[in-house]
Design a protein around this motif. Structure first.
Motif, mmCIF file in Angstrom:
data_model
loop_
_atom_site.group_PDB
_atom_site.id
_atom_site.type_symbol
_atom_site.label_atom_id
_atom_site.label_comp_id
_atom_site.label_asym_id
_atom_site.label_seq_id
_atom_site.Cartn_x
_atom_site.Cartn_y
_atom_site.Cartn_z
ATOM 1 N N ALA A 263 0.878 -1.167 -0.101
ATOM 2 C CA ALA A 263 -0.053 -0.106 0.066
ATOM 3 C C ALA A 263 0.791 1.149 0.038
ATOM 4 C CB ALA A 263 -0.971 0.104 1.224
ATOM 5 N N ARG A 264 1.979 1.464 0.617
ATOM 6 C CA ARG A 264 2.906 2.391 0.588
ATOM 7 C C ARG A 264 3.496 2.576 -1.006
ATOM 8 N NH1 ARG A 264 7.834 1.501 4.659
ATOM 9 N NH2 ARG A 264 8.362 0.137 3.181
ATOM 10 N N VAL A 265 3.611 1.818 -1.662
ATOM 11 C CA VAL A 265 4.258 1.914 -3.056
ATOM 12 C C VAL A 265 3.515 2.973 -3.812
ATOM 13 C CG1 VAL A 265 5.032 1.101 -5.157
ATOM 14 C CG2 VAL A 265 5.357 -0.473 -3.018
ATOM 15 N N ASP A 266 4.211 4.053 -4.221
ATOM 16 C CA ASP A 266 3.174 5.178 -5.201
ATOM 17 C C ASP A 266 3.376 4.900 -6.481
ATOM 18 O OD1 ASP A 266 2.065 7.171 -6.363
ATOM 19 O OD2 ASP A 266 3.077 8.769 -4.823
ATOM 20 N N TRP A 267 2.852 4.031 -7.130
ATOM 21 C CA TRP A 267 2.974 3.566 -8.604
ATOM 22 C C TRP A 267 2.846 4.946 -9.342
ATOM 23 C CZ3 TRP A 267 4.862 -0.902 -9.496
ATOM 24 C CH2 TRP A 267 4.852 -1.862 -8.472
ATOM 25 N N GLN A 268 2.035 5.710 -9.098
ATOM 26 C CA GLN A 268 1.685 6.812 -9.888
ATOM 27 C C GLN A 268 2.967 7.926 -10.044
ATOM 28 O OE1 GLN A 268 -1.489 8.835 -7.806
ATOM 29 N NE2 GLN A 268 -2.871 7.065 -8.070
ATOM 30 N N LYS A 269 3.899 7.651 -9.146
ATOM 31 C CA LYS A 269 5.121 8.652 -9.320
ATOM 32 C C LYS A 269 6.100 8.172 -10.294
ATOM 33 C CE LYS A 269 4.804 11.404 -5.816
ATOM 34 N NZ LYS A 269 5.021 12.863 -5.967
ATOM 35 N N TYR A 270 5.838 6.709 -10.816
ATOM 36 C CA TYR A 270 6.477 6.002 -11.950
ATOM 37 C C TYR A 270 5.555 6.153 -13.025
ATOM 38 C CZ TYR A 270 10.706 4.665 -9.414
ATOM 39 O OH TYR A 270 11.911 4.498 -8.627
ATOM 40 N N TYR A 271 4.731 6.890 -13.264
ATOM 41 C CA TYR A 271 3.815 6.862 -14.495
ATOM 42 C C TYR A 271 4.097 7.947 -15.137
ATOM 43 C CZ TYR A 271 -0.554 6.583 -17.241
ATOM 44 O OH TYR A 271 -1.155 6.838 -18.133
ATOM 45 N N ASP A 272 4.425 7.729 -16.501
ATOM 46 C CA ASP A 272 4.686 8.883 -17.466
ATOM 47 C C ASP A 272 3.363 8.894 -18.281
ATOM 48 O OD1 ASP A 272 5.229 10.926 -19.438
ATOM 49 O OD2 ASP A 272 7.056 9.774 -20.154
ATOM 50 N N GLY B 102 12.950 5.204 -13.847
ATOM 51 C CA GLY B 102 13.680 5.537 -12.655
ATOM 52 C C GLY B 102 12.873 6.849 -12.268
ATOM 53 N N TYR B 103 13.124 7.186 -11.132
ATOM 54 C CA TYR B 103 12.442 8.376 -10.500
ATOM 55 C C TYR B 103 13.327 8.770 -9.438
ATOM 56 C CZ TYR B 103 9.193 11.195 -7.890
ATOM 57 O OH TYR B 103 8.612 12.121 -7.365
ATOM 58 N N THR B 104 13.466 10.093 -9.058
ATOM 59 C CA THR B 104 13.726 10.818 -7.832
ATOM 60 C C THR B 104 13.187 11.902 -7.631
ATOM 61 O OG1 THR B 104 15.458 12.323 -8.791
ATOM 62 C CG2 THR B 104 16.188 10.000 -8.235
ATOM 63 N N PRO B 105 12.644 12.390 -6.240
ATOM 64 C CA PRO B 105 11.962 13.394 -5.912
ATOM 65 C C PRO B 105 12.484 14.691 -6.412
ATOM 66 C CG PRO B 105 11.984 11.886 -4.020
ATOM 67 C CD PRO B 105 12.954 11.398 -4.920
ATOM 68 N N GLU B 106 13.937 14.704 -6.622
ATOM 69 C CA GLU B 106 14.465 16.003 -7.063
ATOM 70 C C GLU B 106 14.426 16.024 -8.623
ATOM 71 O OE1 GLU B 106 15.879 14.358 -3.398
ATOM 72 O OE2 GLU B 106 16.076 13.546 -5.336
ATOM 73 N N LYS B 107 14.601 14.745 -9.469
ATOM 74 C CA LYS B 107 14.586 15.160 -10.915
ATOM 75 C C LYS B 107 13.241 14.618 -11.320
ATOM 76 C CE LYS B 107 19.469 13.544 -10.825
ATOM 77 N NZ LYS B 107 20.511 12.640 -11.256
ATOM 78 N N GLY B 108 12.200 13.831 -10.680
ATOM 79 C CA GLY B 108 11.120 13.322 -11.400
ATOM 80 C C GLY B 108 11.484 12.179 -12.124
ATOM 81 N N GLY B 109 10.617 11.450 -12.839
ATOM 82 C CA GLY B 109 10.656 10.518 -13.696
ATOM 83 C C GLY B 109 11.637 10.352 -14.793
ATOM 84 N N PHE B 110 12.397 9.259 -15.052
ATOM 85 C CA PHE B 110 13.204 9.314 -16.399
ATOM 86 C C PHE B 110 13.413 7.828 -17.049
ATOM 87 C CE2 PHE B 110 15.755 9.122 -12.613
ATOM 88 C CZ PHE B 110 16.556 7.854 -12.534
ATOM 89 N N GLY B 111 13.677 7.668 -18.026
ATOM 90 C CA GLY B 111 13.773 6.321 -18.896
ATOM 91 C C GLY B 111 12.301 6.032 -18.978
ATOM 92 N N GLN B 112 12.071 4.938 -19.924
ATOM 93 C CA GLN B 112 10.846 4.537 -20.386
ATOM 94 C C GLN B 112 10.786 3.336 -20.396
ATOM 95 O OE1 GLN B 112 8.631 6.985 -21.102
ATOM 96 N NE2 GLN B 112 10.043 8.685 -21.080
ATOM 97 N N TRP B 113 9.721 2.538 -19.884
ATOM 98 C CA TRP B 113 9.443 0.997 -20.136
ATOM 99 C C TRP B 113 8.457 1.063 -21.527
ATOM 100 C CZ3 TRP B 113 11.643 -3.245 -18.288
ATOM 101 C CH2 TRP B 113 12.293 -2.923 -16.992
ATOM 102 N N ASP B 114 9.082 1.349 -22.665
ATOM 103 C CA ASP B 114 8.494 1.613 -23.820
ATOM 104 C C ASP B 114 8.424 0.434 -24.778
ATOM 105 O OD1 ASP B 114 11.010 1.983 -24.530
ATOM 106 O OD2 ASP B 114 10.779 3.804 -25.417
ATOM 107 N N MET B 115 9.180 -0.737 -24.527
ATOM 108 C CA MET B 115 9.344 -2.100 -25.013
ATOM 109 C C MET B 115 8.827 -3.277 -24.406
ATOM 110 S SD MET B 115 11.759 -1.116 -23.075
ATOM 111 C CE MET B 115 13.387 -1.780 -22.251
ATOM 112 N N TYR B 116 8.356 -4.592 -24.888
ATOM 113 C CA TYR B 116 8.393 -5.441 -24.152
ATOM 114 C C TYR B 116 9.605 -5.906 -23.655
ATOM 115 C CZ TYR B 116 7.996 -10.258 -23.576
ATOM 116 O OH TYR B 116 7.818 -11.889 -22.832
#
Length: 406
Positions: free
Chosen positions: A148-157, A166-180
């Motif tokens: 319940a603690r895992v914030d999946w929305q932070k990793y959603y582009d 990846g994600y950091t509070p300072e930089k936000g999200g980066f990289g993409q799971w855009d392939m299988y």
């Protein structure tokens, strides 16, 4: 015995895998890192734990209990303590855990990545789900709090409808799971989250690249490493399930496995290590360090000459549910013909006959032992599949994603 029963190698390897996860853990109940499991057995990495290793290890504890290698009381205590460690001591960001941890402090390991890992957290959670279903009670309560603690929305582009890598509070999200690749588990866990769910449409966000190798047509992953076709399947049983587009991911992994084996038989670069009985390309230790080996056809952004002759037993054994005859043949070959591959924890990580002198890994790696253990158990009994598929969150996700029985 091996000549009379070709499947005897499965029990030998499974016991070796279990012993790694049971023995290479922090067993000090007074330590903040109690229950953490080493990433690998290299002496230089003795204080480096892997959260993915722990995820596989949690499921392997259940196997050990069912096979009588430890008592249920022993397994329960280790599991409960491990989940307590993750809830109260393990360093995290937005509920996601860092890839590597210090075995003793449970804080980010000095050589770890600078962000928490969505895929490694997912592997950990999968192991915790099987524990919750097997033990119930306090173990299930601890899992629910961690999940319940895992914030999946932070990793959603949202702009691209994919998960960030990846994600950091300072930089936000980066990289993409855009392939299988190996991330199907992320859609299960993300859409079913009781607190921070992502929209179901995210499952449509990654590219499905249909490729052909020989007689096999399948959805490919960049680099062609077999672990990408295995990891999510260790827990979710995709057999006889199709999505809205008619894709059966289990059948896809069957074809990818057989194509990868055929690539080693075709052996276009003429490696001595490759052949009908010696096959298996995946991310593993190699003569020049850890590399992502793989089979053709190669994605345009990958080096087609990435291979150097290195073969990893886990690449084959982790596919036993997809191609049992071919995998058992390969495992017996490794055991009989490359005896230096065998260790107290079963097969060492990889070998290579194309370097001078011939090279054999000096370590086992947790995630490789893990995928081997879970897939062998699923092949023999379906135990891990049955536990995972009975979880209410997994059932909810399957319904939401419209993954239906054929």
């Amino acid at each position: 015995m091996m000549e009379q029963n070709k499947e005897a190698i499965l029990d030998l390897e499974l016991k070796g895998c279990f012993d790694f996860f049971w023995k290479e853990a922090n067993t000090d109940k007074n330590s903040p890192g109690y229950g953490l499991i080493r990433d690998n057995t290299a002496p230089a990495n003795k204080n480096m734990a892997s959260i993915a290793s722990v995820g596989f290890g949690l499921s392997t504890i259940i196997i050990g209990i069912e096979r009588g290698w430890i008592s249920k009381e022993e397994g329960y205590e280790r599991t409960r303590g491990t989940l307590h460690t993750f809830l109260h001591h393990v360093e995290h960001s937005e509920g996601f855990f860092f890839h590597f941890l210090d075995m003793n402090t449970a804080k980010k390991y000095e050589a770890s990545y600078d962000c928490a890992s969505i895929i490694d957290t997912s592997i950990f959670l999968n192991g915790a789900i099987t524990s919750a279903e097997y033990f119930g009670g306090e173990v299930k309560e601890l899992f629910e709090q961690i999940y319940a603690r895992v914030d999946w929305q932070k990793y959603y582009d949202e702009s691209r409808n994919v998960f960030y890598m990846g994600y950091t509070p300072e930089k936000g999200g980066f990289g993409q799971w855009d392939m299988y690749a190996e991330q199907l588990m992320q859609y299960i866990l993300g859409v079913a989250s009781p607190s921070y769910p992502v929209p179901v449409k995210i499952y449509k966000g990654f590219a499905r690249d249909l490729v052909q190798y020989g007689e096999y047509e399948f959805y490919h992953s960049p680099g062609g490493s077999l672990f990408t076709h295995q990891f999510s399947h260790a827990w979710f049983n995709f057999k006889d399930i199709v999505d809205e587009d008619g894709i059966n991911w289990f059948d896809n992994s069957v074809k990818a496995t057989l194509a990868a084996r055929q690539y080693c038989i075709d052996n276009p670069q003429g490696f001595r290590t490759f052949g009908e009985h010696s096959w298996g390309l995946t991310a593993c230790e190699g003569p020049n360090g850890y590399r992502g080996y793989g089979a053709a056809p190669f994605h345009p952004n990958c080096d087609a000459l990435i291979n150097d002759g290195t073969v990893a037993p886990t690449a084959a054994s982790g596919s036993i549910v997809f191609a049992p005859d071919e995998v058992i043949d390969a495992m017996n070959y490794f055991y009989k013909e490359v005896p230096q591959l065998w260790s107290e924890y079963g097969f060492l990580d990889a070998y290579n006959l194309d370097v001078t002198p011939p090279w054999v890994a000096d370590r086992v790696i947790g995630i490789d032992k893990g995928i081997t253990a879970l897939m062998i158990e699923n092949y023999k009994t379906g135990l891990i599949w049955d536990l995972y598929m009975s979880n209410e969150h997994v059932k909810k996700a399957q319904k939401m994603l419209n993954w239906n029985q054929q």
